[in-house]
Design an enzyme around this catalytic site. Structure first.
Site, PDB file in Angstrom:
ATOM      1  N   SER A   1       0.810  -1.224   0.000  1.00 60.45           N
ATOM      2  CA  SER A   1       0.000   0.000   0.000  1.00 60.45           C
ATOM      3  C   SER A   1       0.841   1.272   0.000  1.00 60.45           C
ATOM      4  O   SER A   1       0.322   2.348  -0.300  1.00 60.45           O
ATOM      5  CB  SER A   1      -0.940   0.019   1.210  1.00 60.45           C
ATOM      6  OG  SER A   1      -0.207   0.177   2.412  1.00 60.45           O
TER       7      SER A   1
ATOM      8  N   LYS B   1       1.052   4.599   6.820  1.00 58.21           N
ATOM      9  CA  LYS B   1       0.515   5.459   5.758  1.00 58.21           C
ATOM     10  C   LYS B   1       1.233   6.802   5.817  1.00 58.21           C
ATOM     11  O   LYS B   1       2.059   7.055   6.679  1.00 58.21           O
ATOM     12  CB  LYS B   1      -0.998   5.679   5.923  1.00 58.21           C
ATOM     13  CG  LYS B   1      -1.845   4.413   5.982  1.00 58.21           C
ATOM     14  CD  LYS B   1      -1.923   3.677   4.673  1.00 58.21           C
ATOM     15  CE  LYS B   1      -2.796   2.421   4.806  1.00 58.21           C
ATOM     16  NZ  LYS B   1      -2.751   1.588   3.592  1.00 58.21           N
TER      17      LYS B   1
END
Length: 212
Positions: free
Chosen positions: A63, A112
């Site tokens: 991701s 993230k």
């Protein structure tokens, strides 16, 4: 001369030998005690560092590609945000929020990038992210992917089908691999209290050693 008697010079030699032996034993015991103390102190420091200062993590998914790839090992600074504020573009590790509902096996922590800060308004136009109406440069993304951000589910209030004001105490996070990242677009803003720390360094593989 009686059997139990020894010449004076032999008695002195015997006494000196015992003294040297005792001194050697004391030095050996002292060295062992010092070594044990050093090891114990080192272990305590390591535990304190691991608990309060730094931690290492392995990247389990794609991701955050191309910035972080599967198998990369990173160092996270746990003290950073206790000493100074957070910045747009920071890469962070955080405890998986209860609202995270993406497919795949559950994990304790996620990584993230911070895209929006508390009180800012985040929006999307033609695949580009805007903060308070100003386009976000995003130099961390390859040029070809800087217009590929998707808005997320339209039924969610925090999706980017419309401008969204980030609540106080929250941040808005996304993965660099925008097409395959399940992030704030899908499960909402992240509470700052969930943040473990800031990613400062990639230590593995050595060929990609990098400070962030």
């Amino acid at each position: 001369m009686d059997a139990d008697e020894q010449p004076a010079d032999q008695a002195e030699i015997s006494t000196e030998g015992r003294a040297r032996h005792d001194a050697g034993g004391q030095r050996s015991n002292r060295w062992i005690a010092e070594l044990v103390t050093v090891v114990v102190i080192a272990l305590v420091i390591a535990v304190l560092l691991r608990t309060f200062v730094v931690a290492t993590y392995s990247i389990p998914s794609g991701s955050m590609e191309p910035t972080l790839q599967i198998g990369d090992r990173i160092v996270v600074d746990k003290l950073s945000y206790h000493l100074h504020g957070m910045g747009t573009g920071d890469i962070i590790v955080f405890s998986t929020p209860a609202t995270e509902n993406c497919a795949g096996p559950p994990v304790a922590d996620l990584v993230k990038r911070v895209i929006g800060l508390p009180g800012q308004t985040i929006s999307l136009a033609a695949g580009r992210v805007y903060i308070n109406g100003v386009v976000l440069p995003e130099p961390w993304l390859p040029p070809a992917t800087r217009t590929e951000t998707e808005p997320g589910p339209s039924v969610r209030p925090y999706s980017l089908h419309h401008p969204y004001r980030i609540p106080a105490g929250d941040v808005y996070v996304m993965g660099d691999n925008r097409t395959f990242s399940c992030d704030s677009r899908y499960w909402g803003p992240l509470a700052e209290s969930k943040i473990v720390g800031k990613v400062d360094l990639r230590i593995w593989p050595l060929s990609r050693l990098h400070f962030f």
